[in-house]
Each structure stands twice: as C-alpha cells, then as structure tokens.
Design an enzyme around this catalytic site. Structure first.
Site, mmCIF file in Angstrom:
data_model
loop_
_atom_site.group_PDB
_atom_site.id
_atom_site.type_symbol
_atom_site.label_atom_id
_atom_site.label_comp_id
_atom_site.label_asym_id
_atom_site.label_seq_id
_atom_site.Cartn_x
_atom_site.Cartn_y
_atom_site.Cartn_z
ATOM 1 N N HIS A 234 1.040 -1.076 -0.593
ATOM 2 C CA HIS A 234 0.152 -0.189 -0.255
ATOM 3 C C HIS A 234 1.193 1.053 0.175
ATOM 4 O O HIS A 234 1.756 1.309 1.136
ATOM 5 C CB HIS A 234 -0.890 -0.152 1.150
ATOM 6 C CG HIS A 234 -1.986 -0.763 1.220
ATOM 7 N ND1 HIS A 234 -2.496 -1.612 1.780
ATOM 8 C CD2 HIS A 234 -2.808 -1.601 0.090
ATOM 9 C CE1 HIS A 234 -3.714 -2.844 1.901
ATOM 10 N NE2 HIS A 234 -3.305 -2.842 0.485
ATOM 11 N N GLU A 237 1.183 4.140 2.771
ATOM 12 C CA GLU A 237 2.013 3.957 3.899
ATOM 13 C C GLU A 237 3.287 3.687 4.028
ATOM 14 O O GLU A 237 4.017 2.660 4.135
ATOM 15 C CB GLU A 237 1.068 2.606 4.920
ATOM 16 C CG GLU A 237 0.058 1.707 4.521
ATOM 17 C CD GLU A 237 -1.187 1.201 4.618
ATOM 18 O OE1 GLU A 237 0.331 -0.719 4.913
ATOM 19 O OE2 GLU A 237 -2.020 1.117 4.212
ATOM 20 N N HIS A 332 3.132 -2.908 7.298
ATOM 21 C CA HIS A 332 2.098 -2.092 7.029
ATOM 22 C C HIS A 332 1.735 -0.996 8.003
ATOM 23 O O HIS A 332 2.838 -0.894 8.844
ATOM 24 C CB HIS A 332 0.277 -2.238 6.842
ATOM 25 C CG HIS A 332 0.183 -3.880 5.608
ATOM 26 N ND1 HIS A 332 -0.571 -3.192 4.594
ATOM 27 C CD2 HIS A 332 0.875 -4.968 5.350
ATOM 28 C CE1 HIS A 332 -0.525 -4.345 3.726
ATOM 29 N NE2 HIS A 332 0.013 -5.303 4.490
ATOM 30 N N GLU A 405 1.743 -3.890 11.404
ATOM 31 C CA GLU A 405 1.119 -2.711 11.347
ATOM 32 C C GLU A 405 1.628 -1.820 12.430
ATOM 33 O O GLU A 405 1.982 -2.259 13.190
ATOM 34 C CB GLU A 405 -0.434 -2.651 11.457
ATOM 35 C CG GLU A 405 -1.118 -4.118 10.917
ATOM 36 C CD GLU A 405 -1.338 -2.955 9.453
ATOM 37 O OE1 GLU A 405 -1.177 -1.830 9.712
ATOM 38 O OE2 GLU A 405 -2.500 -3.318 9.187
#
Length: 490
Positions: A234, A237, A332, A405
């Site tokens: 992504h 990010e 991420h 994350e």
C-alpha cells in the site's frame, strides 16, 4: 492497512453531480497560482503557488476561500476514485508572517488518527528535516459544506519569504530514496548481501529483492531457515519503508546479534512491492487501480507483475526441500490505531495457535512501542486475498504469516498515558527490534559472548540514507534518555 476499507469509506452521495468536483480530478496541480477571484495583475507575495508534480506528490485542486483560507482536494488513486487519503505538496511565494488555514476537504475515510492528536508533517528549504505540526493547530470534523465528507483543517504561519514549504500526510519515503539507499548498500560490497532485480512494475520500475545471509555457514546438507519480509504493497503507508530500512540496516551491521542471525538464517526482503503506486503518490492502489493486497490468490503477470513475481518466488522456495520458509511478514501502517502490532491467522489446531503467538510476544519484550494487546488473529472473508491469509493457507504448519502494522501517529509505552509521536528514527528502531527478535525466537542467545544483554544502539547500526544522514545516532540517544527517565525497557 488491512482493516476492511468498506467500513471506512464515505459514500459520495452526489457522485459526478459537481462539475469539476473531486471525482473529475485526475492529475496533480502544477505550479498553480491561487490569487483572489477576478485578480489579473502581476503575481504578488502572498499569492500562494501550489505544486504536487513531483515524485509521491498528491494535490488535485485548490479553491480560494479568502486570503487566509484555502480548500485542498486530494487527487484520488490512479484509476480508483475510492481512495483519497495521502497528500504531499509544496507551497511557495509566501509572505512573511502570512497566516493561513488549509482545509483538506475530500478524505475518503471517516475514522482517522487526526481525531486523536495526529498532525501533518512539514519541512521547508531552510529546515529540511520533517517535523509534525503542533496538534493544537489541527482539527478533524465532518463538514456539511463538503458533501458531509470529513475535513482536516490546519493553521500555519509562514515565516520565511524565500522558503518553499512542503506538507505531507506522513513522512514520505519515495521510490528514488529506496533506490539511492539500495545503491549505497551495494557499493559496500558486503559478502553477505545480495541485491537482485526480481522483476519490473507496469511502468518498468525495479522490483528489488535483497538476500542477507552468511552463505559460508550454511551447509548444503542442513535445511536452511528462511524469513521473507515485504513492505509498501500500500503505497501511502510510508512508515512501512522506515521499518523495512531499520530491519535491513540492522541485519547488514556488525552488531553481534546481526552476525549470529546471518550465520543461521536467510533473510529475503522485498522493500517496495508497489513501486508505481509509491511513485505516483497513491494511497492504496497500483497504477491500474488495484489494491494489490487483495490479489495474492491469482495475480496476473501483466496487471500485477510485482505481486506475481514475489508469489512465484515464494511458491518455488516452498517446494524446495532444502529450504524451510518459516516466516512471512508483510509491513503496513495503520490510520486509526496506536503502536506497532500484528495480525495473524486462525487455526483449528490449538498448539499451532499458541506457536503463532510466540513471535509477537517476544517482539513485545524487545520493542516498547509494540502492543501484544492490539495484536489479533482473524480469518475475515475480505482478507482472503492478502499476503498473510493466502500464504498462511499455502505454507505448512511450521510457517507463520503476519501483517506487521505500525501507527501513522504514535505509540504508548507501558505505564504511560501520553502518546509519543513516531519519528523516522523510531520507526526504524522498531525495524531493528523486529530483526533482533529472531535471536530470541531461534534461541541463539547463548551464542552471544558472555551471554550479555543484546540491546541495540543506533551507533552500531549505521544508517546509509539521504535525509536522516548524520543525525540518527543523536536522535536515538535522546530517545534512550527519554525512555530511561520514563522507566521504559529496551
């Protein structure tokens, strides 16, 4: 971010009904002068000039509200109008002491850390180090004037007339920055580092693969343990790239833990899975509008070439009896939660469930900003096409697949109730701690001389990059002193 996007997307109730509205935005503003309506004279100081025609730039439109206020429209991801989050633009031709309010008016998400104290980052020509704006100058609210979209307003005072100011959603980490970094690593001719081009993106950008291991210590008879890490599927990010660089910096360093890890483990790292999306300033999608992290099951060699190449490599390694692919970690950043944390998979076998929790528990002991309580294990249908879910089903039961994350905003340390905003350096520090945790996981601590504690000092891990050059160790020392005074473990 893995979280189900459908829940966070505001429906455009009037899609297409506004002439020249954000749905029509396809390109970035290019040296756009925004002067008062009807003004036709020469350009004056204070008539702001906006630009986003540069790598990872994103700003689609600017509306003049008053000499003190401007509405800014994020350009949607290329070929996908659903995602409008990342912004990155410059402002010049300012007047000294000019005060302005910028309203970013067309976010596609409802929930945001802007509600919890997060603020955009800014730098200028004379102050090239990114810093966060004061949280007290940032407001996030639902606005009836903009289709009830969520608006983030921030106040800013320009203080130097000759400076060009740059604002962004979070610290940018561009494709070019990665290429410079990898080239600088290559120039060091490290015997345990190999860089190769695994493939090319749709726009012919490099898909890089790094292999870090000490091949002298890997006997042909013995099965080789392998850890595979990917980042930036992504593109918006950007904290994922700082974490990934922290992992790489540590693994190629002369730190005793890194040397032992290289002797016992093969690390394969793809630092940028979506180079086109990163280059274009997209938030979630590739050039062709695909969320690549939903296409792992059947990636197309022409529409998702980077994903196809990585999947082929992993499938091939998984079929090699001499290789034990033990970890897949996809990095991420998260727009609504604090700290670092992980997503894992759900299994019927209780013992496998317990084994899967081991690595995040160990990481929690090494990284004060990593939260085990935020870590969760799920099997949502919408996640079936993610790397974590697909590979979790493909690999055998001795392999563990995680999404790592990290918050776009901040972390909370144990015993503290004040969030500490992340910096480029503290993102990289989390990466170093991720790498260091494999020593504990593989129970290699007894190989450290005198079995001494194995804390990581930034000075032992030399950063090789552009913008953070020269001040990493100093910042890390400040972080350590702050954490020491708060009683935080290392």
């Amino acid at each position: 971010m893995e979280r189900k996007m459908e829940e966070n997307t505001v429906r455009d109730v009037e899609t297409g009904s506004e002439t020249g509205g954000e749905d029509a935005l396809v390109g970035n503003v290019n040296k756009l002068t925004v002067s008062p309506p009807g003004y036709s004279g020469t350009l004056r100081k204070g008539h702001l000039v906006f630009d986003a025609c540069f790598e990872s730039g994103n700003l689609g439109r600017v509306d003049y509200i008053s000499e003190f206020e401007f509405d800014l429209f994020i350009r949607p991801d290329t070929c996908n109008p659903r995602f409008r989050v990342w912004f990155n633009f410059t402002v010049e031709n300012v007047r000294e002491t000019q005060r302005v309010i910028f309203n970013v008016v067309n976010f596609s998400k409802t929930k945001s850390l802007y509600r919890d104290g997060m603020s955009p980052v800014v730098k200028s020509t004379s102050r090239p180090k990114w810093q966060r704006l004061p949280a007290k100058n940032v407001y996030y609210y639902r606005c009836p004037d903009h289709r009830r979209n969520y608006v983030m307003s921030f106040a800013f005072c320009f203080d130097r007339e000759d400076d060009v100011y740059q604002f962004a959603y979070c610290y940018p980490y561009t494709y070019s920055r990665l290429q410079h970094y990898l080239a600088s690593l290559e120039r060091r001719n490290l015997p345990y580092l190999q860089r190769e081009q695994l493939g090319l993106s749709v726009q012919q950008r490099r898909l890089d693969l790094l292999t870090i291991t000490n091949s002298d210590h890997l006997s042909p008879e013995r099965e080789k343990k392998l850890v595979f890490l990917t980042a930036r599927v992504h593109p918006g990010e950007s904290p994922a790239s700082f974490i990934c660089q922290g992992v790489i910096d540590f693994l190629v360093s002369q730190h005793p833990v890194a040397q032992i890890l290289r002797d016992h483990v093969i690390f394969k790292i793809v630092p940028m899975l979506n180079p086109d999306g990163v280059y274009l300033g997209n938030y979630r999608c590739s050039l062709m509008g695909f969320d690549l992290n939903r296409h792992w099951q059947d990636p197309s060699p022409w529409a998702h070439p980077t994903l196809h190449a990585v999947k082929q490599l992993i499938v091939q390694m998984n079929q090699d009896p001499r290789v034990s692919l033990e970890f897949y970690i996809d990095v991420h950043a998260h727009s609504t939660m604090l700290n670092g944390f992980m997503y894992g998979n759900v299994f019927e076998d209780e013992e496998r469930v317990q084994r899967q929790a081991v690595f995040p528990r160990l990481l929690c002991q090494n990284a004060p900003d990593f939260s085990f309580s935020n870590t969760s294990f799920n099997r949502d249908v919408v996640k079936a096409g993610t790397g974590r879910r697909f590979l979790g089903g493909l690999l055998d039961d001795t392999s563990y697949c995680y999404t790592l994350e990290v918050s776009f905003y901040s972390y909370m340390t144990a015993g503290s109730n004040a969030p500490v905003p992340y910096t480029e350096e503290t993102y990289m520090k989390l990466g170093r701690n991720v790498a260091r945790t494999f020593l504990d996981y593989y129970k290699l601590n007894n190989l450290i001389k005198d079995n001494r504690p194995t804390h990581i000092e930034s000075s032992e891990v030399m950063p090789q990059t552009g913008s953070g050059k020269g001040n990493g160790a100093g910042r890390d020392a400040v972080d350590r002193e702050r954490e020491k005074s708060q009683g935080v473990r290392h």
